[in-house]
Design a protein around this motif. Structure first.
Motif, PDB file in Angstrom:
ATOM      1  N   ALA A  99      35.321  42.006  43.187  1.00  0.00           N
ATOM      2  CA  ALA A  99      34.712  43.324  43.384  1.00  0.00           C
ATOM      3  C   ALA A  99      33.194  43.238  43.522  1.00  0.00           C
ATOM      4  O   ALA A  99      32.576  44.101  44.157  1.00  0.00           O
ATOM      5  CB  ALA A  99      35.087  44.255  42.239  1.00  0.00           C
ATOM      6  N   ARG A 100      32.583  42.212  42.963  1.00  0.00           N
ATOM      7  CA  ARG A 100      31.130  42.062  43.075  1.00  0.00           C
ATOM      8  C   ARG A 100      30.687  41.826  44.511  1.00  0.00           C
ATOM      9  O   ARG A 100      29.520  42.009  44.839  1.00  0.00           O
ATOM     10  CB  ARG A 100      30.652  40.930  42.167  1.00  0.00           C
ATOM     11  N   GLY A 101      31.611  41.408  45.353  1.00  0.00           N
ATOM     12  CA  GLY A 101      31.282  41.255  46.757  1.00  0.00           C
ATOM     13  C   GLY A 101      30.939  42.565  47.440  1.00  0.00           C
ATOM     14  O   GLY A 101      30.341  42.573  48.523  1.00  0.00           O
ATOM     15  N   ALA A 121      41.275  44.481  47.555  1.00  0.00           N
ATOM     16  CA  ALA A 121      42.698  44.135  47.562  1.00  0.00           C
ATOM     17  C   ALA A 121      43.046  43.293  48.786  1.00  0.00           C
ATOM     18  O   ALA A 121      43.785  42.302  48.684  1.00  0.00           O
ATOM     19  CB  ALA A 121      43.547  45.401  47.530  1.00  0.00           C
ATOM     20  N   GLU A 122      42.508  43.655  49.936  1.00  0.00           N
ATOM     21  CA  GLU A 122      42.786  42.908  51.164  1.00  0.00           C
ATOM     22  C   GLU A 122      42.169  41.517  51.116  1.00  0.00           C
ATOM     23  O   GLU A 122      42.781  40.536  51.565  1.00  0.00           O
ATOM     24  CB  GLU A 122      42.237  43.679  52.373  1.00  0.00           C
ATOM     25  N   SER A 123      40.982  41.400  50.547  1.00  0.00           N
ATOM     26  CA  SER A 123      40.327  40.090  50.438  1.00  0.00           C
ATOM     27  C   SER A 123      41.127  39.156  49.546  1.00  0.00           C
ATOM     28  O   SER A 123      41.269  37.963  49.842  1.00  0.00           O
ATOM     29  CB  SER A 123      38.902  40.258  49.898  1.00  0.00           C
ATOM     30  N   MET A 124      41.654  39.694  48.454  1.00  0.00           N
ATOM     31  CA  MET A 124      42.471  38.868  47.562  1.00  0.00           C
ATOM     32  C   MET A 124      43.805  38.515  48.217  1.00  0.00           C
ATOM     33  O   MET A 124      44.324  37.404  48.019  1.00  0.00           O
ATOM     34  CB  MET A 124      42.686  39.590  46.229  1.00  0.00           C
ATOM     35  N   ARG A 125      44.348  39.418  49.008  1.00  0.00           N
ATOM     36  CA  ARG A 125      45.604  39.110  49.706  1.00  0.00           C
ATOM     37  C   ARG A 125      45.387  37.995  50.721  1.00  0.00           C
ATOM     38  O   ARG A 125      46.182  37.042  50.797  1.00  0.00           O
ATOM     39  CB  ARG A 125      46.125  40.367  50.413  1.00  0.00           C
ATOM     40  N   LEU A 126      44.306  38.074  51.496  1.00  0.00           N
ATOM     41  CA  LEU A 126      44.041  37.079  52.531  1.00  0.00           C
ATOM     42  C   LEU A 126      43.828  35.684  51.949  1.00  0.00           C
ATOM     43  O   LEU A 126      44.177  34.679  52.578  1.00  0.00           O
ATOM     44  CB  LEU A 126      42.808  37.484  53.341  1.00  0.00           C
ATOM     45  N   THR A 127      43.260  35.623  50.758  1.00  0.00           N
ATOM     46  CA  THR A 127      42.975  34.330  50.136  1.00  0.00           C
ATOM     47  C   THR A 127      44.060  33.887  49.159  1.00  0.00           C
ATOM     48  O   THR A 127      43.942  32.823  48.540  1.00  0.00           O
ATOM     49  CB  THR A 127      41.626  34.377  49.395  1.00  0.00           C
ATOM     50  N   LEU A 154      34.437  37.316  51.178  1.00  0.00           N
ATOM     51  CA  LEU A 154      35.134  38.136  52.173  1.00  0.00           C
ATOM     52  C   LEU A 154      34.980  39.629  51.879  1.00  0.00           C
ATOM     53  O   LEU A 154      34.910  40.447  52.800  1.00  0.00           O
ATOM     54  CB  LEU A 154      36.619  37.784  52.206  1.00  0.00           C
ATOM     55  N   ALA A 155      34.937  39.971  50.591  1.00  0.00           N
ATOM     56  CA  ALA A 155      34.808  41.379  50.212  1.00  0.00           C
ATOM     57  C   ALA A 155      33.490  41.990  50.679  1.00  0.00           C
ATOM     58  O   ALA A 155      33.362  43.217  50.755  1.00  0.00           O
ATOM     59  CB  ALA A 155      34.962  41.532  48.696  1.00  0.00           C
ATOM     60  N   GLN A 156      32.505  41.143  50.990  1.00  0.00           N
ATOM     61  CA  GLN A 156      31.258  41.670  51.553  1.00  0.00           C
ATOM     62  C   GLN A 156      31.475  42.255  52.938  1.00  0.00           C
ATOM     63  O   GLN A 156      30.656  43.044  53.414  1.00  0.00           O
ATOM     64  CB  GLN A 156      30.202  40.551  51.650  1.00  0.00           C
ATOM     65  N   ARG A 157      32.576  41.818  53.600  1.00  0.00           N
ATOM     66  CA  ARG A 157      32.888  42.279  54.954  1.00  0.00           C
ATOM     67  C   ARG A 157      31.737  41.972  55.921  1.00  0.00           C
ATOM     68  O   ARG A 157      31.271  42.855  56.639  1.00  0.00           O
ATOM     69  CB  ARG A 157      33.222  43.764  54.955  1.00  0.00           C
TER      70      ARG A 157
END
Length: 287
Positions: A99-101, A121-127, A154-157
């Protein structure tokens, strides 16, 4: 237009000059890998590209403007960095770290939102770490932790991802796991990746654009590995006699070091430079 480039850089680290006159262009949409001998300036260049190190001369440009003249949060929305060594705060869970991302997207007027929740959630799914969301980061294996840090980036988008030796301290299975993940991210078409690696064969297998640096911080060659990697290049840059053959799995260049006896003869002056064997597998090298 190339979004990220370095022009005529002079880079110093711990009061030593690492590179002078260093220029590199990162092709948009590429998986660029920077490789070279120890202490040639690979990680120093990545730090300059990430705005963590200010060049003594020259300029790093992001979207046509000097990266040092841009606001930190503006840069962080377009460029994410996975450092060489990362330390998580004690007791933090995977979900909280990822989430810090989202920090670059927060402000006084924009607090945590449903969109942020969905991106995490999507970043964790992808990794592949979604099932670890409640686990404490310090309890994870090295490969799992590296995936968590990549999820945070990745969460930084950001459209550009910089990865400083993402496979360091990982065993071979976890190295391939992380590099496969990077390749999948690149194949998705939304990211330009720039990674520093030590393993030349892994670099040749995964990179679409290879930057080969030699001691002194100069670029010996840059381009598609299949076009530029030759036995002559490897010997010039790394001082290693070898053959370059096709990887039987991928068809990419694979470096096979010469037998110890042949390397020893070369060191003693016997045999000259004629004992390369059949190395002309990739003949259109641009050196």
């Amino acid at each position: 237009m190339t979004r990220l480039r370095a022009d005529d850089l002079t880079l110093t680290y711990e009061q030593s000059t690492v590179a002078t006159g260093l220029s590199v262009e990162i092709p948009d949409g590429s998986f660029t890998v920077i490789i070279g001998p120890n202490a040639c300036g690979k990680s120093t260049l990545l730090k300059a590209l990430a705005r963590m190190l200010k060049p003594q001369a020259g300029v790093v440009q992001l979207d046509g403007k000097a990266i040092t003249s841009q606001r930190s949060k503006d840069v962080a929305k377009r460029l994410g960095l996975l450092p060489q060594s990362s330390t998580a705060p004690g007791g933090i869970t995977v979900g909280d770290l990822v989430a810090r991302g989202r920090y670059p997207h927060q402000s006084v007027l924009r607090q945590w939102s449903a969109e942020d929740e969905a991106v995490v959630a999507e970043s964790m799914r992808l990794t592949g770490v979604a099932g670890l969301a409640e686990r404490v980061v310090d309890e994870l294996s090295g490969g799992q932790r590296q995936r968590v840090w990549l999820a945070m980036v990745l969460a930084q988008r950001t459209p550009i991802l910089l990865l400083d030796e993402p496979t360091t301290f990982l065993d071979i299975a976890h190295q391939i796991e992380v590099l496969d993940l990077c390749a999948d991210l690149h194949a998705g078409g939304e990211h330009t990746l720039v990674a520093v690696l030590h393993d030349l064969n892994q670099a040749c297998r995964y990179a679409t654009n290879l930057v080969v640096m030699r001691p002194g911080g100069t670029v010996a060659a840059q381009g598609d590995p299949s076009r530029i990697v030759t036995a002559e290049l490897v010997e010039d840059v790394f001082g290693l006699r070898c053959r370059v053959v096709d990887d039987p799995e991928t068809g990419t260049p694979m470096i096979v070091p010469a037998a110890r006896q042949k390397r020893a003869r070369r060191g003693s002056g016997e045999g000259g430079s004629e004992d390369h064997g059949p190395v002309a597998v990739h003949e259109d090298a641009a050196l």
